[in-house]
Design an enzyme around this catalytic site. Structure first.
Site, short mmCIF file in Angstrom:
data_model
loop_
_atom_site.label_atom_id
_atom_site.label_comp_id
_atom_site.label_asym_id
_atom_site.label_seq_id
_atom_site.Cartn_x
_atom_site.Cartn_y
_atom_site.Cartn_z
N GLN A 571 -47.12 32.32 46.39
CA GLN A 571 -46.47 32.86 47.57
C GLN A 571 -46.14 34.33 47.41
O GLN A 571 -46.31 35.13 48.34
CB GLN A 571 -45.18 32.08 47.86
N GLU A 572 -45.68 34.71 46.23
CA GLU A 572 -45.22 36.08 46.02
C GLU A 572 -46.36 37.09 45.96
O GLU A 572 -46.27 38.18 46.53
CB GLU A 572 -44.40 36.17 44.72
N SER A 573 -47.42 36.76 45.25
CA SER A 573 -48.44 37.77 44.96
C SER A 573 -49.87 37.30 45.11
O SER A 573 -50.81 38.09 44.89
CB SER A 573 -48.26 38.27 43.52
N TYR A 676 -40.08 31.30 53.56
CA TYR A 676 -40.30 31.25 52.12
C TYR A 676 -39.96 29.86 51.58
O TYR A 676 -40.76 29.24 50.86
CB TYR A 676 -39.44 32.32 51.46
#
Length: 707
Positions: A571-573, A676
């Site tokens: 999800q982040e990167s 998120y």
């Protein structure tokens, strides 16, 4: 990319190996390995005439074309030209080769060579639009004006739509009218500046007129139009708008007004403080020339929406819808949602009666639900659910159905519903609403999130729906080019074509590009292509375990579930170690330098070190995630704290009072944080199920232990 830039010297061309085929003096396999590794000696331009291009056929169909993508040191453009020419025979590679040949020759301004190739191009391509267009360009730039004008007139006759959409050709046609002495050439220039929104071609047209000393042939008002559009195109919007504003306050407004000039005026509204003046000018023009009223309303509505005056924008969009233009129905409702959710709820029955494709409105309906939930308008959500049930597919209805049922079960709404709340959850969890696809869809959409929670609350332990392998589909026009590039290791080139040619590449070809990217550890690019194209591939491609060993080890070290850490990094990167956010967050787990510094001190490290180093970033990120887990009561809260900060989470919790955990998530004011938490629940479910035998019930109990 690992491509070679040196080829064989002339003396190597004479070498042959007895009993085995050779390519330019090398055994075939040796040539292939040297090609990929970039270890072939240098080739000079004078050596090209000695090369046997037929030998390249040993490398497979289209080999000359694919070799043209490699850089060739001193032999550069001449060698690429010969490679293109060697391919001008067999389809589908011949068409690709011709397009690339034209592109390269135009880029290098080699117009004489374009004309010299006329006899070499197979007759079947003489009517090929890109070839005919290149011949017009060549004659234009070589100042062969009569010939260029004649060919362009023929092109307009045979390909009217392509030419009309090609501003470059329209500009050429306008200039050629002046060069060939047509009496009305000035009117053509005025039309060019009037009829098209300001753009780079207007800059070129103005410069041409200035350099050729032709501006004095235009009247003062015509010069004002030309210069005003030119300035807006150059980014000098204030000066450009002032010129156009004065022009349209004059007596000849109608003569210079068109859709193009109205759009050029709208561009000036990007300048701070000018939007009001643009809207005022639009109002005056609309009163003076009612024939432009409709288009002015459309442009004004978009301007109002852009500056946040959504209620006024809604009024204008709604008037266009009432006149029968359904294109503006989405904008009308969206503007109302953003200005007055109560009014939007009241207009929901009208929207349902008017929308022809409900899925097109899924995002704005989701936004309405989110806004009502954020302000705890649970009764409004129930009302909306009653209106939408039966009119939209499950993907749109899921948040309304789930939140309505939970609001009723927890006493937050006493509005009656057609079914008991438990039955609504059961229908949702088992995928029984119209448009559901069985079990919970695997991708991280809000639909998957709500259906998973509903299934668990209904004592139904769902399994992710298996994605099929890439099905047999009709090949796209660009498939042979993409697959051929991949066979030569040219992944970047294959990706560029796939990204820019959606309509020409099939899902099968796009899937091959994804696999190639994953094979080079380029997960971010592969995932972006996969998600954007919604390519039907197996779940493991949607949820890869990049940096598997490091992630597993560090998850165990920090007492963090591995499936959660994989989900967080995805999800982040998207597994890009060099990822850098606009806020300054770095690396796989997107740590801010200050957070990384604190984590490093807690771990006894002298400094965070290089945050783009996968192991360093994963170590610090895993510690920080574990730290948030220790300071919160659930995984959902830990993830919200990881995304938005523990202080914000605690403030939101205080404001929420005693809301159930799942409904608390709906009230988080940050859209990014709400999404998120939801996306990571679904992503964790997929990682857990695929690799760790984790079921939906156990996962949800860890996210929401009090549910």
């Amino acid at each position: 990319m690992p491509l070679f830039s040196l080829l064989i010297p002339l003396f190597m061309l004479c070498i042959s190996c007895c009993g085995s085929p050779t390519i330019w003096g090398y055994p075939e396999q040796d040539f292939r390995s040297r090609l990929v590794s970039g270890t072939l000696p240098q080739l000079h331009e004078e050596d090209i005439s000695r090369l046997s291009f037929s030998e390249l056929n040993q490398l497979g169909p289209g080999a000359p074309l694919f070799l043209s993508y490699f850089p060739f040191a001193d032999a550069g453009a001449p060698l690429r030209l010969r490679l293109y020419q060697a391919e001008l025979g067999e389809e589908p590679y011949a068409s690709f080769a011709l397009e690339l040949l034209i592109r390269d020759l135009l880029a290098s301004e080699d117009y004489r060579l374009i004309q010299d190739l006329e006899d070499e191009i197979p007759p079947r391509y003489h009517e090929f639009y890109p070839w005919r267009r290149s011949r017009v360009s060549a004659a234009y730039w070589l100042r062969q004006d009569e010939e260029a004008a004649e060919m362009l007139d023929e092109l307009v006759r045979d390909f009217p739509e392509q030419v009309e959409a090609d501003r470059e050709l329209v500009l050429m046609k306008t200039v050629l009218e002046q060069r060939t002495g047509r009496e009305d050439w000035r009117n053509s220039f005025v039309s060019f500046f009037r009829d098209f929104p300001a753009g780079p071609h207007h800059v070129r047209a103005w410069d041409y007129l200035r350099i050729e000393g032709l501006l004095d042939g235009f009247g003062p008002e015509e010069q004002r139009l030309l210069r005003g559009v030119d300035l807006v195109a150059r980014g000098e919007k204030v000066r450009g708008f002032e010129l156009l504003q004065g022009l349209f306050d004059g007596a000849r407004t109608e003569e210079f007004l068109s859709s193009g000039t109205l759009q050029t005026i709208a561009m000036a509204a990007d300048t701070p403080g000018r939007t009001g003046e643009v809207l005022e000018l639009y109002g005056r023009i609309s009163e003076e020339l009612p024939g432009f009223s409709r288009e002015i309303r459309e442009l004004s509505a978009f301007l109002l929406r852009r500056i946040g005056r959504h209620r006024e924008a809604h009024t204008l969009f709604k008037s266009l819808v009432q006149e029968g233009d359904q294109r503006f129905l989405w904008y009308a409702f969206s503007s109302l949602v953003r200005s007055d959710t109560a009014a939007a709820l009241g207009e929901l029955p009208f929207l349902v009666s008017e929308m022809e494709e409900p899925s097109y409105f899924s995002d704005v309906l989701a936004e309405l639900c989110q806004r009502m939930a954020r302000y705890r308008n649970w009764t409004g959500i129930v009302r909306a659910y009653r209106i939408l049930d039966g009119s939209v597919a499950a993907g749109v209805l899921s948040p309304y159905a789930y939140i309505s049922a939970r609001a009723a079960m927890t006493g937050l709404s006493d509005l009656p519903m057609d079914l008991p709340p438990a039955d609504i959850l059961q229908r949702l969890g088992r995928g029984e609403y119209p448009g559901s696809g069985g079990d919970v869809a695997p991708e991280g959409s809000s639909d998957s999130y709500y259906r998973l929670l509903a299934a668990v609350l209904s004592a139904y332990n769902p399994e992710p729906e298996s994605r099929p392998s890439v099905p047999e589909v009709e090949a796209g026009r660009l498939d042979p080019l993409v697959l051929g590039l991949l066979s030569f290791g040219l992944t970047d080139e294959a990706l560029e074509i796939t990204n820019n040619g959606d309509s020409g590449t099939s899902s099968s070809a796009a899937a091959a590009v994804v696999e190639a990217l994953y094979g080079e550890d380029r997960y971010e690019e592969g995932l972006r292509l996969l998600l954007r194209r919604a390519i039907p591939m197996e779940e493991r491609f949607f949820y890869p375990r990049a940096f598997e060993k490091e992630t597993e080890n560090l998850a165990e070290e920090q007492a963090v579930p591995a499936w959660l850490l994989f989900s967080l990094v995805r999800q982040e990167s998207l597994f890009n170690p060099a990822a850098l956010s606009h806020a300054g967050a770095v690396g796989l787990t997107q740590l801010m330098p200050s957070t990384a510094g604190d984590a490093a001190r807690r771990l006894g490290m002298e400094s965070p070190g290089d945050l783009s180093d996968p192991e360093v970033n994963l170590r610090l990120g895993a510690w920080y995630l574990g730290h948030m887990m220790e300071r919160t009561d659930s995984l959902a809260d830990a993830l919200a704290a990881y995304n938005a900060g523990i202080t914000r989470l605690r403030r939101w919790r205080r404001q929420a009072g005693g809301l159930p955990d799942d409904l608390f998530i709906e009230t988080i004011p940050f859209e990014e944080t709400r999404d998120y938490v939801k996306r990571l629940l679904v992503s964790s479910w997929n990682y857990g199920y695929l690799y760790y035998r984790l079921g939906g019930n156990e996962l949800v109990s860890r996210y929401f232990p009090r549910l």
